[in-house]
Design an enzyme around this catalytic site. Structure first.
Site, PDB file in Angstrom:
ATOM      1  CB  SER A 111      -0.864   0.006   1.258  1.00 30.62           C
ATOM      2  OG  SER A 111      -1.441   1.280   1.437  1.00 30.62           O
ATOM      3  CB  SER A 112       0.628   4.503  -1.713  1.00 31.31           C
ATOM      4  OG  SER A 112      -0.676   4.874  -1.329  1.00 31.31           O
ATOM      5  CB  CYS A 113      -0.504   4.142   3.856  1.00 31.93           C
ATOM      6  SG  CYS A 113      -0.703   2.440   4.352  1.00 31.93           S
ATOM      7  CE1 TYR A 140      -3.869  -2.486   5.539  1.00 31.14           C
ATOM      8  CE2 TYR A 140      -2.928  -0.522   4.504  1.00 31.14           C
ATOM      9  CZ  TYR A 140      -3.544  -1.759   4.399  1.00 31.14           C
ATOM     10  OH  TYR A 140      -3.851  -2.260   3.159  1.00 31.14           O
ATOM     11  CE  LYS A 144      -1.342  -4.410   3.194  1.00 39.66           C
ATOM     12  NZ  LYS A 144      -1.631  -5.672   2.481  1.00 39.66           N
ATOM     13  CG  HIS A 183     -10.416   2.990   1.448  1.00 37.65           C
ATOM     14  ND1 HIS A 183     -10.567   1.626   1.522  1.00 37.65           N
ATOM     15  CD2 HIS A 183      -9.217   3.266   2.001  1.00 37.65           C
ATOM     16  CE1 HIS A 183      -9.492   1.108   2.093  1.00 37.65           C
ATOM     17  NE2 HIS A 183      -8.658   2.081   2.406  1.00 37.65           N
TER      18      HIS A 183
HETATM   19  O1  GFB Z   1      -9.867   6.974   1.464  1.00 40.67           O
HETATM   20  P1  GFB Z   1      -9.302   7.452   2.736  1.00 40.67           P
HETATM   21  O2  GFB Z   1      -9.902   6.936   3.980  1.00 40.67           O
HETATM   22  O3  GFB Z   1      -7.760   7.098   2.600  1.00 40.67           O
HETATM   23  O4  GFB Z   1      -9.405   9.055   2.816  1.00 40.67           O
HETATM   24  P2  GFB Z   1      -6.351   7.707   3.036  1.00 40.67           P
HETATM   25  C1  GFB Z   1      -8.864   9.877   1.825  1.00 40.67           C
HETATM   26  C2  GFB Z   1      -9.204  11.320   2.099  1.00 40.67           C
HETATM   27  O5  GFB Z   1     -10.601  11.520   1.895  1.00 40.67           O
HETATM   28  C3  GFB Z   1      -8.919  11.799   3.524  1.00 40.67           C
HETATM   29  C4  GFB Z   1     -11.176  12.228   2.979  1.00 40.67           C
HETATM   30  O6  GFB Z   1      -8.394  13.104   3.481  1.00 40.67           O
HETATM   31  C5  GFB Z   1     -10.303  11.804   4.164  1.00 40.67           C
HETATM   32  O7  GFB Z   1     -10.422  12.736   5.231  1.00 40.67           O
HETATM   33  N1  GFB Z   1     -12.599  11.884   3.091  1.00 40.67           N
HETATM   34  C6  GFB Z   1     -13.633  12.738   2.859  1.00 40.67           C
HETATM   35  C7  GFB Z   1     -13.147  10.704   3.411  1.00 40.67           C
HETATM   36  N2  GFB Z   1     -14.810  12.149   3.052  1.00 40.67           N
HETATM   37  C8  GFB Z   1     -14.536  10.867   3.389  1.00 40.67           C
HETATM   38  C9  GFB Z   1     -15.363   9.745   3.690  1.00 40.67           C
HETATM   39  O8  GFB Z   1     -16.591   9.790   3.688  1.00 40.67           O
HETATM   40  N3  GFB Z   1     -14.730   8.575   3.964  1.00 40.67           N
HETATM   41  C10 GFB Z   1     -13.361   8.471   3.971  1.00 40.67           C
HETATM   42  N4  GFB Z   1     -12.788   7.288   4.244  1.00 40.67           N
HETATM   43  N5  GFB Z   1     -12.557   9.530   3.713  1.00 40.67           N
HETATM   44  C11 GFB Z   1      -6.022   5.265   3.781  1.00 40.67           C
HETATM   45  C12 GFB Z   1      -5.337   4.534   4.894  1.00 40.67           C
HETATM   46  O9  GFB Z   1      -5.770   6.591   3.963  1.00 40.67           O
HETATM   47  O10 GFB Z   1      -5.490   4.927   2.525  1.00 40.67           O
HETATM   48  C13 GFB Z   1      -5.260   3.109   4.622  1.00 40.67           C
HETATM   49  O11 GFB Z   1      -5.960   4.844   6.105  1.00 40.67           O
HETATM   50  C14 GFB Z   1      -4.927   2.739   3.183  1.00 40.67           C
HETATM   51  O12 GFB Z   1      -4.294   2.593   5.465  1.00 40.67           O
HETATM   52  C15 GFB Z   1      -5.606   3.629   2.162  1.00 40.67           C
HETATM   53  O13 GFB Z   1      -3.553   2.807   3.000  1.00 40.67           O
HETATM   54  C16 GFB Z   1      -5.097   3.450   0.762  1.00 40.67           C
HETATM   55  O14 GFB Z   1      -5.607   7.868   1.775  1.00 40.67           O
HETATM   56  O15 GFB Z   1      -6.407   8.901   3.879  1.00 40.67           O
END
Ligand code: GFB
Length: 312
Positions: A111-113, A140, A144, A183
């Protein structure tokens, strides 16, 4: 180079998830022998003895290790113990038993994280372990990174051909639409579709809307993973992405359009933004002749259609 042969036994771990289900679709589309798949009730990948028995009995030739405990920013931040424990257990069991029982090649999905929060952009593979991680998904990411290190160690000591692609943020049919755990793409599709249905004129998006993200359609990822199984053999991770990023604000507007929502989008800045930016440098994959095919608006339209079918 270990030849990847579509006529031999493939095990797709995590075939019900976003990535695993896309890998199964792609293998089928390419005429592969139907892969071995096991539901959670048949095989608990966190159970070491069960996993070892499975490999001893089934003797797959190739493994796509797509099974993982995953979630969006909120789930990662709220349940770090589950994210680190489950992922370490699943990946350790599968990688070890695959090697022990003679698997020819294994792909472990990263994962890119795993890259530092403030890595130079676009992020090259050699940015790994050069800085602190993003706090919301540290548990997480460390799991990874441990999986990558295990693949590297097994290659070095035992000559085990394990490869580790690092995908950017993913979306597509088969995603998890849980209100808190999903996500961003799935979470927003759920909210915009619901607002259209109920006539709600306002949808709230988490965070400030300013973080930049890169999104890859999951069927493109599956295609890239099969390409890598055929053509990549190295202990170095390899990035998989589109090279194109957009802000969460812009993403929300594109998803609103794909869902037919015409009301107002507002931002809840009390929710975390996570990493400010994580665009991947895909030069290594580009040089292997692979490119993503699905543009974001097409991918979003297909994903919204698949979500609406789920609701029927
Ligand atoms: O998709 P997401 O949870 O992944 O959030 P991350 C991406 C961005 O979208 C963040 C915003 O800045 C969130 O605050 N966002 C806005 C939302 N509305 C929403 C919503 O309704 N749901 C969600 N989930 N986000 C994850 C990691 O981070 O990336 C994992 O936590 C994994 O470990 C994944 O690596 C690829 O990019 O922030």
């Amino acid at each position: 180079m270990t030849a990847f042969d579509l006529g031999r036994k493939v095990f797709v771990a995590g075939h019900r998830g976003l990535v695993g289900s896309a890998v199964v679709r792609a293998l089928h589309a390419q005429g592969a022998r139907p892969p071995i798949v096991k539901g959670r009730n048949e095989l608990d990948l966190a159970d070491q003895a069960a996993v070892d028995d499975f490999f001893s009995n089934e003797r797959p030739d190739y493994v796509f290790l797509c099974a993982a405990h995953v979630g969006g920013i909120q789930a990662n931040a709220s349940f770090p113990a589950e994210f680190i424990r489950n992922n370490l257990a699943i990946q350790t069991n599968v990688i070890h038993s695959a090697w022990k029982h003679g698997v020819s090649k294994l792909l472990f999905l990263g994962s890119s994280c795993i890259y530092p929060k403030f890595a130079a952009q676009p992020i090259r593979e050699d940015a790994l372990l050069t800085g602190a991680l993003e706090a919301t998904n540290e548990a997480y990411a460390i799991a990874k990174i441990a999986g990558l290190a295990m693949c590297q160690a097994y290659r070095r000591q035992y000559g085990f051909d394990a490869i580790v692609p690092m995908p950017t943020n993913l979306y597509g049919p088969g995603d998890n639409y849980d209100a808190d755990g999903s996500h961003v793409v799935a979470g927003l599709i759920r909210r915009f579709v619901s607002a259209v249905q109920t006539g709600d004129r306002e949808v709230v998006v988490w965070g400030t809307g300013t973080p930049l993200r890169e999104f890859l359609y999951v069927d493109d990822l599956a295609d890239a993973l099969i390409h890598l199984m055929h053509h990549y053999e190295s202990d170095e991770p390899i990035n998989v992405g589109t090279g194109q990023e957009l802000s969460i604000d812009e993403l929300a507007r594109r998803i609103a359009a794909a869902c037919g929502f015409t009301g107002t989008v507002t931002f809840d800045a009390s929710r975390p933004d996570g990493t400010p930016r994580k665009r991947l440098d895909t030069s290594k994959l580009d040089a292997m002749g692979w490119r993503a095919r699905t543009d974001l608006d097409t991918g979003l339209r297909r994903t919204v259609a698949a979500y609406r079918q789920l609701l029927e």
